[in-house]
Design a protein around this motif. Structure first.
Motif, mmCIF file in Angstrom:
data_model
loop_
_atom_site.group_PDB
_atom_site.id
_atom_site.type_symbol
_atom_site.label_atom_id
_atom_site.label_comp_id
_atom_site.label_asym_id
_atom_site.label_seq_id
_atom_site.Cartn_x
_atom_site.Cartn_y
_atom_site.Cartn_z
ATOM 1 N N MET A 260 0.819 -1.212 0.000
ATOM 2 C CA MET A 260 0.000 0.000 0.000
ATOM 3 C C MET A 260 0.855 1.266 0.000
ATOM 4 O O MET A 260 0.436 2.302 -0.492
ATOM 5 N N LYS A 261 2.059 1.166 0.542
ATOM 6 C CA LYS A 261 2.987 2.304 0.472
ATOM 7 C C LYS A 261 3.289 2.608 -0.993
ATOM 8 O O LYS A 261 3.327 3.765 -1.412
ATOM 9 N N GLY A 262 3.448 1.532 -1.769
ATOM 10 C CA GLY A 262 3.681 1.703 -3.208
ATOM 11 C C GLY A 262 2.430 2.186 -3.923
ATOM 12 O O GLY A 262 2.473 3.135 -4.713
ATOM 13 N N ALA A 263 1.280 1.538 -3.625
ATOM 14 C CA ALA A 263 0.025 1.856 -4.330
ATOM 15 C C ALA A 263 -0.391 3.305 -4.105
ATOM 16 O O ALA A 263 -0.759 4.013 -5.043
ATOM 17 N N LEU A 264 -0.313 3.762 -2.846
ATOM 18 C CA LEU A 264 -0.803 5.109 -2.546
ATOM 19 C C LEU A 264 0.239 6.196 -2.835
ATOM 20 O O LEU A 264 0.004 7.371 -2.570
ATOM 21 N N SER A 265 1.383 5.779 -3.410
ATOM 22 C CA SER A 265 2.301 6.825 -3.899
ATOM 23 C C SER A 265 2.041 7.040 -5.390
ATOM 24 O O SER A 265 2.611 7.924 -6.012
ATOM 25 N N PRO B 292 -0.269 8.577 -8.054
ATOM 26 C CA PRO B 292 -1.295 9.625 -7.994
ATOM 27 C C PRO B 292 -2.696 9.143 -8.392
ATOM 28 O O PRO B 292 -3.684 9.546 -7.787
ATOM 29 N N ASP B 293 -2.778 8.253 -9.394
ATOM 30 C CA ASP B 293 -4.105 7.785 -9.845
ATOM 31 C C ASP B 293 -4.829 7.018 -8.745
ATOM 32 O O ASP B 293 -6.023 7.228 -8.517
ATOM 33 N N ASP B 294 -4.104 6.124 -8.060
ATOM 34 C CA ASP B 294 -4.719 5.354 -6.966
ATOM 35 C C ASP B 294 -5.108 6.278 -5.819
ATOM 36 O O ASP B 294 -6.170 6.144 -5.224
ATOM 37 N N LEU B 295 -4.225 7.206 -5.525
ATOM 38 C CA LEU B 295 -4.473 8.131 -4.421
ATOM 39 C C LEU B 295 -5.684 9.019 -4.729
ATOM 40 O O LEU B 295 -6.512 9.277 -3.857
ATOM 41 N N LEU B 296 -5.789 9.450 -5.988
ATOM 42 C CA LEU B 296 -6.910 10.313 -6.388
ATOM 43 C C LEU B 296 -8.249 9.607 -6.166
ATOM 44 O O LEU B 296 -9.180 10.183 -5.595
ATOM 45 N N GLU B 297 -8.340 8.345 -6.590
ATOM 46 C CA GLU B 297 -9.604 7.610 -6.406
ATOM 47 C C GLU B 297 -9.938 7.469 -4.923
ATOM 48 O O GLU B 297 -11.083 7.629 -4.505
ATOM 49 N N SER B 298 -8.916 7.203 -4.109
ATOM 50 C CA SER B 298 -9.107 7.085 -2.666
ATOM 51 C C SER B 298 -9.618 8.400 -2.075
ATOM 52 O O SER B 298 -10.542 8.424 -1.249
ATOM 53 N N ARG B 299 -9.035 9.530 -2.527
ATOM 54 C CA ARG B 299 -9.440 10.850 -2.008
ATOM 55 C C ARG B 299 -10.844 11.230 -2.483
ATOM 56 O O ARG B 299 -11.599 11.867 -1.750
ATOM 57 N N ILE B 300 -11.202 10.838 -3.704
ATOM 58 C CA ILE B 300 -12.560 11.105 -4.214
ATOM 59 C C ILE B 300 -13.584 10.379 -3.341
ATOM 60 O O ILE B 300 -14.590 10.958 -2.924
ATOM 61 N N MET B 301 -13.296 9.108 -3.052
ATOM 62 C CA MET B 301 -14.238 8.327 -2.231
ATOM 63 C C MET B 301 -14.338 8.901 -0.821
ATOM 64 O O MET B 301 -15.420 8.959 -0.233
ATOM 65 N N HIS B 302 -13.206 9.338 -0.294
ATOM 66 C CA HIS B 302 -13.203 9.918 1.056
ATOM 67 C C HIS B 302 -14.061 11.185 1.093
ATOM 68 O O HIS B 302 -14.771 11.457 2.064
ATOM 69 N N TYR C 127 -17.461 3.438 2.589
ATOM 70 C CA TYR C 127 -16.746 3.789 1.356
ATOM 71 C C TYR C 127 -15.781 4.957 1.541
ATOM 72 O O TYR C 127 -14.967 5.229 0.670
ATOM 73 N N GLY C 128 -15.871 5.662 2.668
ATOM 74 C CA GLY C 128 -14.918 6.734 2.951
ATOM 75 C C GLY C 128 -13.595 6.207 3.468
ATOM 76 O O GLY C 128 -12.613 6.947 3.571
ATOM 77 N N HIS C 129 -13.551 4.901 3.799
ATOM 78 C CA HIS C 129 -12.311 4.298 4.332
ATOM 79 C C HIS C 129 -11.512 3.644 3.209
ATOM 80 O O HIS C 129 -12.066 3.228 2.198
ATOM 81 N N GLU C 130 -10.207 3.526 3.416
ATOM 82 C CA GLU C 130 -9.316 2.895 2.443
ATOM 83 C C GLU C 130 -9.285 1.396 2.740
ATOM 84 O O GLU C 130 -8.606 0.949 3.669
ATOM 85 N N SER C 131 -10.051 0.604 1.932
ATOM 86 C CA SER C 131 -10.156 -0.844 2.223
ATOM 87 C C SER C 131 -8.813 -1.555 2.050
ATOM 88 O O SER C 131 -8.557 -2.574 2.683
ATOM 89 N N GLY C 132 -7.943 -1.005 1.178
ATOM 90 C CA GLY C 132 -6.620 -1.621 0.999
ATOM 91 C C GLY C 132 -5.688 -1.358 2.163
ATOM 92 O O GLY C 132 -4.774 -2.128 2.424
ATOM 93 N N GLY C 133 -5.960 -0.252 2.883
ATOM 94 C CA GLY C 133 -5.122 0.129 4.027
ATOM 95 C C GLY C 133 -4.279 1.352 3.713
ATOM 96 O O GLY C 133 -3.670 1.446 2.647
#
Length: 527
Positions: free
Chosen positions: A166-171, A173-183, A191-197
């Motif tokens: 997840m350190k790799g995934a959330l660095s 930008p595309d993955d992080l953007l989707e996570s921030r949109i849901m939040h 759905y506001g939580h990061e299910s991947g961690g």
């Protein structure tokens, strides 16, 4: 088999032929355990099995994702460290994996070989219901996170498979953007939580919370079992009942997904993301305008919105995409229409922009949508998008993935939320309704309902920050230094010993006895 027949503990609730997938669909319920089972019977020898659980996270520790990894680290019948590594060596599987979604965890397998298919099913079922992770704390250490230190003078560090993943995934930008949109869109629901961690929250996961999550959700009463292809279903039902399901009693499982209460107005947010100093920050901002769009149970609206996304944003002639590109707000336009959740969302994204263009982006997008709703959307564009969807649905070509696997993922869009599992397998009538909608204002009314008149929307600028990575690293180091300073000598020695023991476990070969437990195909099992 007819409706209300009882076979090996299962009651047949519904049966029908589904022309679109050339299969007879059977919906069963296991009466003692409460397990649901959906079977698509046809002559496809590429058989698929999956067992899924509704697993809504309540925080960002990634517990659903870590449990998904951990169930596959040995079980009651298969006490190896990694049964799947050994299983794959002697398997003819056409698919073998597990997936964590924002609200569910799926364990699918597929094989053309009958014996292999049965072996895979058994290893998966034993893994989800009787995993070694419940007794062995080293599993959470390995798959989730742990403190790592090899010598007393060394600094304390974090490590773990999901933590590092997840350190790799959330660095990215595309993955992080989707996570921030849901939040931003779902601040009060799962759905506001990061299910991947989120790597910052993963170390908050304790062994007790980890075990409790499995105990709460991994029960047949919360399970969705799917079978597809040419098989003796009575034999499979007998096996499921005798080997697994009859050992459990039905219980209430509080896993219902709540709806996010609708916003009364647009929510604006600016969030940072890390970039390196060398990259710089010029034209590195992402601008995103997003809406929640009803519920996935409304299959017709979801199909209409998918066609709209393609027509308005996914082709060179797409009018909304063209307007955004021509306005030079950024270098590229992208979109997300996420329907694998109860409350889907639709996002329009401009990449390589600047933060001060956010208002222009918002006003241009809303003005263009208003014009499209009032003046009408080009019929040829819509027709081309409908034709493409029709072609894809009829072709059912999913590349290397077995089509039974894709159908199994698709049915969850309704089944997980109390709808009929077959809902998303049907499309003929809906395609006709889409074509009929071309002569009226169907697509314009979707724009009005879901975009123009829908106050549940968020406007997000994700801006580059060259200091963010260093700040985070510094905060983490300070936290670890403080943690180590607060540890007694005995606790430091215990952490060194635990680090060493974990490495020894990882490096030690499987015992001959454990290896013999793994089912391997014989030559006589293969056609």
């Amino acid at each position: 088999m007819e409706v209300n027949d009882r076979i090996h503990g299962f009651c047949l609730k519904h049966k029908e032929y589904i022309h679109e997938v050339d299969s007879t669909a059977y919906t069963f319920e296991h009466e003692k355990s409460g397990a649901r089972l959906f079977f698509l019977a046809n002559d496809d020898d590429n058989k698929v099995f999956s067992i899924s659980f509704r697993t809504p996270p309540v925080d960002d520790t990634g517990v659903a994702h870590i449990v998904e990894h951990s169930t596959l680290c040995g079980s009651r019948k298969y006490p190896l460290k990694e049964p799947f590594v050994e299983l794959v060596k002697g398997s003819l599987n056409t698919f073998l994996n597990a997936m964590t979604y924002p609200d569910k965890t799926m364990y699918p397998v597929a094989s053309r070989n009958d014996k292999d298919f049965q072996n895979l099913m058994d290893v998966y079922l034993d893994a989800v219901f009787y995993p070694n992770m419940r007794e062995n704390p080293q599993v959470l250490m390995q798959e989730g996170w742990h403190y790592e230190i090899e010598k007393k003078e060394d600094p304390l560090a974090y490590s773990g498979v999901v933590y590092n993943e997840m350190k790799g995934a959330l660095s990215s930008p595309d993955d992080l953007l989707e996570s921030r949109i849901m939040h931003a869109l779902y601040p009060e629901t799962t759905y506001g939580h990061e299910s991947g961690g989120d790597p910052e929250a993963i170390p908050d996961l304790t062994q007790e919370k980890f075990i409790a999550f499995h105990a709460k959700y991994y029960h047949p009463s919360n399970s969705y079992i799917y079978l597809y292809g040419a098989m003796d279903i009575e034999e499979k039902l007998r096996y499921l009942d005798e080997e697994y399901l009859s050992h459990f009693d039905r219980i209430p499982v509080p896993s219902k997904i709540d709806l996010q209460p609708a916003f009364s107005h647009l929510k604006r947010e600016t969030v940072p993301y890390p970039v390196s100093e060398e990259e710089g920050t010029d034209e590195k901002t992402f601008l995103a305008l997003s809406w929640t769009t009803g519920q996935s149970l409304d299959h017709k609206a979801m199909m209409g919105l998918e066609i709209l996304e393609h027509a308005l944003l996914r082709t060179p002639a797409a009018p909304l995409r063209k307007a955004l590109i021509d306005a030079k707000l950024g270098r590229d336009v992208d979109s997300i229409f996420e329907t694998d959740m109860l409350q889907p969302f639709f996002s329009i994204i401009v990449n390589n922009a600047e933060p001060e263009r956010l208002d222009d982006f918002y006003h241009l997008t809303m003005t263009k949508l208003q014009q499209l709703a009032e003046n009408g959307i080009d019929r040829e564009l819509l027709e081309a998008s409908i034709n493409l969807m029709e072609f894809r649905l009829r072709e059912a070509d999913f590349g290397s993935a077995p089509k039974g696997l894709i159908y199994g993922i698709r049915i969850m869009k309704s089944w997980l939320y109390g709808g009929a599992p077959e809902t998303y397998l049907r499309y003929e009538d809906l395609l006709q309704e889409m074509k009929d909608g071309l002569s009226g204002r169907y697509f314009e009314s979707l724009v009005e309902t879901y975009f123009l008149a829908n106050p549940h929307r968020s406007l997000l600028a994700m801006v580059p920050d060259t200091q963010m990575a260093a700040r985070r690293e510094k905060e983490q180091q300070e936290k670890l230094v403080a943690k180590k300073a607060a540890m007694s000598d005995a606790e430091i020695e215990a952490t060194i010993a635990a680090t060493q023991a974990l490495k020894e476990r990882q490096q030690s070969p499987e015992t001959e006895e454990a290896l013999r437990m793994i089912p391997v195909l014989k030559l006589s099992d293969i056609r």
